[in-house]
Design an enzyme around this catalytic site. Structure first.
Site, PDB file in Angstrom:
ATOM      1  N   SER A 218       6.790 -30.643   5.943  1.00 50.60           N
ATOM      2  CA  SER A 218       6.032 -30.661   7.200  1.00 50.60           C
ATOM      3  C   SER A 218       5.419 -32.030   7.453  1.00 50.60           C
ATOM      4  O   SER A 218       5.462 -32.558   8.585  1.00 50.60           O
ATOM      5  CB  SER A 218       4.930 -29.597   7.159  1.00 50.60           C
ATOM      6  OG  SER A 218       5.464 -28.305   7.102  1.00 50.60           O
TER       7      SER A 218
ATOM      8  N   ARG B 191      14.802 -20.591   1.352  1.00 51.74           N
ATOM      9  CA  ARG B 191      13.693 -20.004   0.605  1.00 51.74           C
ATOM     10  C   ARG B 191      14.088 -18.674  -0.042  1.00 51.74           C
ATOM     11  O   ARG B 191      13.613 -18.338  -1.125  1.00 51.74           O
ATOM     12  CB  ARG B 191      12.472 -19.839   1.502  1.00 51.74           C
ATOM     13  CG  ARG B 191      11.974 -21.163   2.091  1.00 51.74           C
ATOM     14  CD  ARG B 191      10.562 -21.088   2.588  1.00 51.74           C
ATOM     15  NE  ARG B 191      10.236 -22.237   3.413  1.00 51.74           N
ATOM     16  CZ  ARG B 191       9.911 -23.438   2.950  1.00 51.74           C
ATOM     17  NH1 ARG B 191       9.876 -23.648   1.641  1.00 51.74           N
ATOM     18  NH2 ARG B 191       9.639 -24.433   3.775  1.00 51.74           N
TER      19      ARG B 191
ATOM     20  N   ASP C   8       5.098 -19.419   4.727  1.00 48.03           N
ATOM     21  CA  ASP C   8       6.373 -19.917   4.213  1.00 48.03           C
ATOM     22  C   ASP C   8       6.666 -19.443   2.800  1.00 48.03           C
ATOM     23  O   ASP C   8       7.806 -19.540   2.333  1.00 48.03           O
ATOM     24  CB  ASP C   8       6.399 -21.450   4.237  1.00 48.03           C
ATOM     25  CG  ASP C   8       6.756 -22.006   5.593  1.00 48.03           C
ATOM     26  OD1 ASP C   8       7.212 -21.227   6.453  1.00 48.03           O
ATOM     27  OD2 ASP C   8       6.566 -23.217   5.800  1.00 48.03           O
TER      28      ASP C   8
ATOM     29  N   ARG D 141      17.024 -19.367  17.278  1.00 47.46           N
ATOM     30  CA  ARG D 141      15.574 -19.220  17.126  1.00 47.46           C
ATOM     31  C   ARG D 141      14.851 -19.377  18.461  1.00 47.46           C
ATOM     32  O   ARG D 141      15.265 -20.171  19.321  1.00 47.46           O
ATOM     33  CB  ARG D 141      15.049 -20.241  16.111  1.00 47.46           C
ATOM     34  CG  ARG D 141      15.499 -19.919  14.710  1.00 47.46           C
ATOM     35  CD  ARG D 141      14.917 -20.875  13.699  1.00 47.46           C
ATOM     36  NE  ARG D 141      15.958 -21.397  12.818  1.00 47.46           N
ATOM     37  CZ  ARG D 141      15.815 -22.395  11.995  1.00 47.46           C
ATOM     38  NH1 ARG D 141      14.650 -23.031  11.922  1.00 47.46           N
ATOM     39  NH2 ARG D 141      16.807 -22.796  11.224  1.00 47.46           N
TER      40      ARG D 141
END
Length: 455
Positions: free
Chosen positions: A45, A409, A337, A145
């Protein structure tokens, strides 16, 4: 060196990328013992923001510790196509041109943001503010998305942004001067907030963003570091435009979201302890630590210090007997996250863990609630998805074959699950780990994982 006798040092970024790209499938075997110390790559980020703000600063910006994952490379390539310049030194430092925002010009082709939702949303705000016409697109996952929650408030500022049924590609029509607005976000989102603030840098008047819950404040901290007058707290951020950015040094700390996999891994399989060095511990990011400690996890934050505008520390974890809990909803946003690996911790814990208020997980790289529930069920865990979370009845993880569905992830979380599974866990579709953590496989192996990759 042995992972229990010293630091698991980083391999070259090029080597990491090659290793990651060569592996489509992992095999995680139980019975590993973790230990020693390691350092994770730079925060994704913060890296995105360092590139974006460095590209428009009026004086050179030096960036140290930038993550070289595919997501950040996509942002850097897009900025270069817009006219920004970056120089990389032999020791990996990146220096931006320092020629101001006027250096960016409309590109002659669509900008491919790869798999990066962060890159696309923040870039949209920046280009809308500058009045630079561009089309932003991405890979098969990214173009599915939702983007209207960014495009909507930018349109309210005066931007002309067009989507395809609310999804990418995003087309930004240039030469539309913006006006600052007061915007109340219906859902806390650092990406939406940051896109509005980046547009507000070049808008006339005050831009004020209020949020219903805490979200990441990396953009606000970095703007302040680069000399932009901005006020912010956990409820709002206010900027007066138009503003200019100075230069300076941006040190990127280790990514907490990357460290999260080793935090949970250590709780499951590090009886002598595992030390993760130089991790960013921004209070908007570390909800996972609080959740795991409530579950009985032995986690110590040591050597806390400042790295520029960001707090940093070393994190020590020890194998712990975890207990299921009802996760408090106020901890969901600062842990959003990390939920894939938190679900693994819940699967290994005794008793029931219940997560609510996490509907944001349904609109990430994949529907992470559904994808993680499918993966856990495939290895014998009683994982029941709900509209806004999951109920996990933990205690035993079996073996089996799972897919990450292209979600980095999920792939890494299931590799952690293999540490304490009753059998091998085969994880398909792991290539996208290169987007955020290209060196995960070799670093995990040096830390003690019994993890293998294959094409």
């Amino acid at each position: 060196r042995s992972p229990r006798s010293g630091a698991a040092g980083p391999m070259s970024q090029a080597g990491e990328a090659i290793v990651a790209a060569a592996n489509e499938r992992w095999l995680s075997r139980p019975g590993a013992t973790l230990g020693g110390e390691l350092q994770v790559p730079g925060d994704k980020s913060i890296s995105h923001r360092a590139l974006l703000l460095g590209a428009i600063a009026d004086a050179p910006v030096v960036i140290r510790g930038l993550l070289e994952g595919e997501d950040c490379r996509a942002t850097r390539r897009a900025l270069a196509a817009l006219g920004a310049t970056f120089e990389t030194s032999a020791d990996g430092e990146i220096r931006t041109g320092g020629r101001g925002a006027g250096v960016l010009r409309s590109p002659d082709h669509p900008l491919d943001m790869g798999n990066s939702g962060t890159g696309m949303r923040l870039m949209c705000g920046l280009l809308a503010g500058l009045g630079v016409a561009a089309e932003l697109t991405g890979d098969e996952s990214l173009v599915k998305r939702p983007m209207e929650r960014v495009a909507g408030p930018l349109r309210a500022m005066g931007a002309d942004i067009r989507t395809r049924d609310g999804r990418p590609p995003l087309r930004i029509v240039g030469d539309r001067p913006l006006q600052g607005i007061d915007y109340a976000m219906p859902v806390a989102s650092a990406q939406v907030k940051s896109a509005i603030l980046l547009a507000g840098l070049f808008a006339r008047g005050r831009t004020r963003v209020t949020q219903p819950a805490l979200s990441r404040d990396h953009t606000e901290r970095m703007l302040s570091t680069l000399g932009v007058p901005i006020s912010f707290d956990e409820k709002e951020a206010v900027i007066e435009g138009p503003a200019r950015l100075g230069g300076g040094l941006i040190d990127v700390p280790g990514d907490f979201s990357s460290a999260a996999f080793f935090i949970v891994a250590g709780l499951l399989a590090a009886p002598g302890g595992l030390l993760i060095r130089n991790v960013g511990i921004n209070p908007t990011r570390v909800g996972l630590v609080d959740i795991l400690q409530r579950m009985g996890g032995r986690i110590d934050i040591v050597a806390a210090r400042e790295m520029g505008a960001e707090p940093v520390a070393d994190i020590r974890v020890m194998r712990s007997d975890l207990q299921g809990i009802d996760v408090p909803e106020h901890l969901v946003a600062p842990a959003i996250d990390e939920f894939p690996v938190l679900f693994v911790a819940a699967a290994a814990a005794a008793g029931r863990t219940r997560v609510t208020g996490a509907e944001e997980l349904r609109v990430t790289e994949t529907d992470r609630i559904a994808t993680m529930a499918d993966a856990l069920c495939a290895v014998g865990v009683d994982a029941r998805p709900t509209p806004d979370g999951m109920i996990v009845n933990g205690g035993t993880i079996g073996g089996g074959a799972v897919t990450s569905a292209g979600d980095h992830r999920v792939a890494m979380a299931m590799a952690v699950a293999g540490l304490v599974a009753q059998g091998e866990i085969e994880i398909a579709d792991t290539r996208n780990v290169a987007t955020s953590f290209p060196g995960f496989l070799p670093l995990a192996t040096r830390a003690g994982f019994r993890l293998e990759g294959s094409a």
